[in-house]
Design an enzyme around this catalytic site. Structure first.
Site, PDB file in Angstrom:
ATOM      1  N   CYS A   1       0.845  -1.197   0.000  1.00  0.00           N
ATOM      2  CA  CYS A   1       0.000   0.000   0.000  1.00  0.00           C
ATOM      3  C   CYS A   1       0.881   1.247   0.000  1.00  0.00           C
ATOM      4  O   CYS A   1       2.105   1.165   0.081  1.00  0.00           O
ATOM      5  CB  CYS A   1      -0.922   0.010   1.207  1.00  0.00           C
ATOM      6  SG  CYS A   1      -0.039   0.211   2.778  1.00  0.00           S
TER       7      CYS A   1
ATOM      8  N   CYS B   1       3.329   1.690   2.827  1.00  0.00           N
ATOM      9  CA  CYS B   1       4.594   0.937   2.683  1.00  0.00           C
ATOM     10  C   CYS B   1       5.613   1.788   1.924  1.00  0.00           C
ATOM     11  O   CYS B   1       6.787   1.870   2.297  1.00  0.00           O
ATOM     12  CB  CYS B   1       4.364  -0.357   1.895  1.00  0.00           C
ATOM     13  SG  CYS B   1       3.043  -1.388   2.501  1.00  0.00           S
TER      14      CYS B   1
ATOM     15  N   ASP C   1      11.208  31.765 -27.334  1.00  0.00           N
ATOM     16  CA  ASP C   1      12.400  32.234 -28.032  1.00  0.00           C
ATOM     17  C   ASP C   1      12.069  32.225 -29.533  1.00  0.00           C
ATOM     18  O   ASP C   1      11.223  31.443 -29.978  1.00  0.00           O
ATOM     19  CB  ASP C   1      13.559  31.277 -27.733  1.00  0.00           C
ATOM     20  CG  ASP C   1      14.752  31.526 -28.622  1.00  0.00           C
ATOM     21  OD1 ASP C   1      15.204  32.677 -28.697  1.00  0.00           O
ATOM     22  OD2 ASP C   1      15.204  30.565 -29.274  1.00  0.00           O
TER      23      ASP C   1
ATOM     24  N   ASP D   1      15.574  26.875 -27.145  1.00  0.00           N
ATOM     25  CA  ASP D   1      16.384  25.774 -27.683  1.00  0.00           C
ATOM     26  C   ASP D   1      17.878  26.002 -27.560  1.00  0.00           C
ATOM     27  O   ASP D   1      18.667  25.092 -27.809  1.00  0.00           O
ATOM     28  CB  ASP D   1      16.039  25.542 -29.164  1.00  0.00           C
ATOM     29  CG  ASP D   1      16.651  26.613 -30.055  1.00  0.00           C
ATOM     30  OD1 ASP D   1      16.561  27.803 -29.691  1.00  0.00           O
ATOM     31  OD2 ASP D   1      17.217  26.261 -31.106  1.00  0.00           O
TER      32      ASP D   1
ATOM     33  N   ASP E   1      19.142  30.550 -23.907  1.00  0.00           N
ATOM     34  CA  ASP E   1      17.821  30.461 -23.258  1.00  0.00           C
ATOM     35  C   ASP E   1      17.888  29.784 -21.889  1.00  0.00           C
ATOM     36  O   ASP E   1      16.901  29.786 -21.153  1.00  0.00           O
ATOM     37  CB  ASP E   1      16.842  29.662 -24.138  1.00  0.00           C
ATOM     38  CG  ASP E   1      16.648  30.290 -25.505  1.00  0.00           C
ATOM     39  OD1 ASP E   1      16.535  31.523 -25.570  1.00  0.00           O
ATOM     40  OD2 ASP E   1      16.609  29.543 -26.503  1.00  0.00           O
TER      41      ASP E   1
END
Length: 735
Positions: A15, A18, A423, A623, A627
């Site tokens: 469960c 646990c 960007d 990218d 950035d």
């Protein structure tokens, strides 16, 4: 301190409580930086000191009553899961077959001769053989001063069985007091059987949540052909490949590891990693990646990244870590799950005491039944599975749709985003110069002069020349011309072919040689410049032959992606280090009114911070290395998959394709996943809030209704299965 991350399989977790115990024990262990248990997948991701042996981690988990598998055998986790499933299936069917006669006798033929003895004979194997794990695990927990779901099952069925056994052996005790000696063998055996059925169904459903990982793992072939120094071919397992090995790939083969082509030419389908549908040509010097599919040609390549270093392995690891990560809402659920079992045991004892005091003639029987039913119906499993199953399915579905999600928090946060910062270069645009137009003067001379233009641009080292070469090659133009070639710094290039001079470059180059554009040509060049395009002139020594417009072209998916986000009410901003004229042109092309040009990397991060201070939840999509600062600052950071490694490392979500139109899918996936989590938690809480009081007998004073422990067990099993099934609905929904 040098650390490493590893994912281990954990046995014995029944469960959410646990999972919490295992995670807390490992987190407190000296040398462990971080531990995240994924209850839905029975795994734990541990970041620990390299000097700490895995056996020490195993001992820590064993001390809490569970088992950590540290063997680093390939597919070990999957083998263990299959073995565990088969064992659970055998136990479930055994319990069902023996519980059926007990149920029939207990419900309809309880007064038949030797009924109690027959039920006792059938119930004993159910408890001691098929349900043995409940009692073993409960004892382990008690030894370590804790409790879990197994404790509830063991206590409830154990009490019911011992009470029934006493009544079978000493019925006269009750008869002499004018009471009937009831037995509850059917409750004990059927509860065990139903809980095992529930766990079996839950296990099967949970297995479906990790199909994405299995699909990704299936991309890598099991064997590969290695070439010796003498050139002989040898088939070896992929795990035996070492960096520097020369490998042979035949048509239709999957690439086994990352590397660089040394010999041969082929086209490779890289869609499973990049999402791009068009096969990519590979020649000597080209990079190839594990899991991609070779199409027609054969080639040799040198292995550069093997094992866990390949792009595919990193993607698999990213998905595994993300599936095991916790959404913010899960932290609250973990706290609740940790105290759930002790609270339920307390409620059961209180229920027993109340019934003993106020139960009247059948006080003990009612007290026993209601307290057993409370223990049976209370299930932290549904609560514990509510978030991780939805997260696992959501992240798995994302991986199949070119959306790699690093952590659950980003997936949950994405649907709360109010502002999106994009960007320009490489995100909205292609990120490389492309020829948008060529106007020939006259048009009829194009076929004559295109080979000349191709010859000259092939010799040039200017970045814009590559765009022209690509444009002409895509049109099928070839050139076998020879001539003299000269590069003129800051102006362009000059060539003499068959005694005739040609020039390619800027207007200054032409003016130097006395060549001027006419009014029509000048007007066209000015229009292109206002649109942010670079104008390149192609001329002979008398006149302009062609005007070439070069720009960073907007990606096909950018406009629909931005329109979708605008319709969702999001504020969209574009940032770029490019000049204002180019930025304005691109912004107008994709329908943006908010943009900033000539922005430095640090200014991008400052802009994101400014939006956050205004109360916006910001997603940053970029990218490049420039950035990375803004990505780190944003609430949700998204990197384009063909960007820099640094941007991808910083971002919490990576789009493995260069198409921005995948972004709306990420937003929809976030909404679907968060919606499923909320539904799961609602039903898990409501189930326990309603179920426990009914089990305690709250309806008895007004309706004479007491919940049968067997029905409680069925309801408990159903609650877990329904939560997992609801999470699996995410897979069926369209993105």
């Amino acid at each position: 301190m040098a650390t490493k991350k590893e994912i281990f399989h954990v046995l014995g977790m029944g469960c959410a409580g646990c999972a919490t115990k295992v995670q807390n024990a490992l987190s407190k262990r000296e040398g462990v930086t971080e531990a995240k248990v994924n209850f839905a997948d029975s795994t734990v991701m541990i970041e620990y000191d390299t000097t700490l042996p895995p056996s020490a981690l195993q001992k820590t988990v064993e001390e809490t009553g569970y088992e950590l598998i540290i063997e680093n055998e390939e597919n070990q986790s999957e083998k263990l899961q299959q073995e565990e499933y088969r064992r659970l299936k055998r136990r479930t069917w055994g319990a069902i077959l023996l519980s059926l006669p007990v149920f029939v006798i207990g419900m309809f033929f309880m007064h038949m001769p030797y009924a109690n003895w027959i039920m006792l004979a059938c119930t004993l194997p159910v408890l001691l053989i098929f349900g043995r794990d409940f009692y073993v695990n409960a004892w382990k927990q008690i030894k370590h001063g804790s409790a879990n779901m197994d404790t509830l099952v063991a206590v409830s069925t154990g009490i019911a069985f011992l009470f029934s056994l006493f009544n079978t052996l000493y019925p006269s005790y009750w008869i002499n007091r004018g009471m009937e000696p009831h037995v509850y063998y059917e409750a004990s055996s059927v509860i065990i059987a139903l809980i095992l059925v529930g766990r079996l169904l839950e296990y099967r459903a949970k297995a479906n949540t990790s199909t994405a990982i299995r699909k990704l793992m299936g991309l890598q072939p099991q064997s590969v052909i290695r070439l010796s120094k003498e050139g002989t071919e040898q088939e070896i397992p992929v795990k035996a490949v070492r960096e520097g090995d020369i490998l042979l790939v035949k048509p239709g083969d999957k690439i086994p590891v990352d590397g660089e082509v040394t010999e041969g030419v082929s086209f490779i389908d890289e869609s499973m990693i990049t999402g791009e549908p068009v096969a990519v040509e590979k020649t000597s010097g080209s990079k190839v990646y594990a899991g991609t599919l070779n199409q027609k040609g054969s080639f040799q390549f040198k292995a550069e990244k093997v094992g866990s270093s390949t792009v595919l392995a990193q993607i698999i690891r990213m998905v595994q870590e993300a599936q095991g990560s916790k959404a913010p809402v899960q932290k609250l659920v973990d706290k609740i799950a940790g105290i759930f079992v002790p609270v339920v045991v307390g409620i059961a004892l209180l229920t027993f005491a109340v019934w003993m005091l106020a139960g009247g003639e059948g006080a003990f029987t009612h007290a026993l039944l209601t307290s057993v039913t409370v223990l049976v119906i209370a299930c932290p499993c549904a609560l514990g599975l509510a978030t991780p199953t939805a997260i696992m399915v959501g992240i798995g579905k994302g991986a199949e749709n070119n959306i790699l999600i690093r952590d659950a928090e980003s997936l949950e946060q994405l649907c709360k985003v109010t502002a999106v910062v994009l960007d320009k270069t490489g995100t909205i645009t292609e990120g490389k110069p492309t020829v948008t137009h060529i106007l020939w003067y006259p048009e009829s001379d194009a076929d004559i002069y295109m080979p000349v233009l191709l010859y000259m641009e092939k010799q040039s080292e200017h970045p814009l020349a590559d765009a022209v070469v690509e444009y002409l090659r895509n049109k099928g133009i070839t050139s076998f011309l020879n001539g003299q070639f000269q590069s003129i710094t800051g102006q362009g290039v000059q060539s003499t072919i068959d005694g005739k001079n040609y020039f390619i470059g800027n207007l200054h180059l032409l003016e130097t040689h006395g060549i001027k554009p006419n009014d029509t040509q000048q007007m066209q060049a000015d229009n292109w410049s206002r649109e942010g395009k670079t104008v390149v002139y192609f001329a002979d020594d008398r006149q302009i032959i062609a005007l070439i417009a070069i720009a960073d072209r907007v990606k096909a998916g950018s406009l629909p992606a931005i329109r979708y986000m605008q319709k969702q009410g999001l504020q969209i901003y574009m940032l770029t280090g490019d000049n204002t004229l180019t930025a304005k042109t691109i912004a107008e092309t994709v329908g943006l009114t908010r943009f900033k040009a000539e922005v430095l990397p640090s200014e991008k991060a400052d802009f994101v911070k400014e939006l956050q201070q205004q109360g916006a939840v910001v997603a940053m999509i970029g990218d490049g290395i420039n950035d990375s600062q803004a990505l780190a600052q944003a609430d949700v950071s998204i990197a384009m998959g063909k960007g820099s490694d640094i941007a991808i490392d910083v971002a919490k979500i990576t789009l493995t394709t260069s198409d921005l139109n995948v972004l709306p899918k990420a937003f929809r996936l976030s909404r679907q996943t968060v919606s499923a989590i909320r539904q799961n938690l609602f039903w898990a809480f409501i189930y326990n809030l309603i179920g426990i009081p009914i089990a305690a007998g709250i309806l008895y004073p007004c309706c004479d209704f007491l919940l049968n422990p067997m029905i409680a067990a069925a309801a408990m099993a159903f609650s877990s299965v329904s939560v997992v099934s609801n999470s699996l609905r995410i897979k069926a929904k369209k993105l």
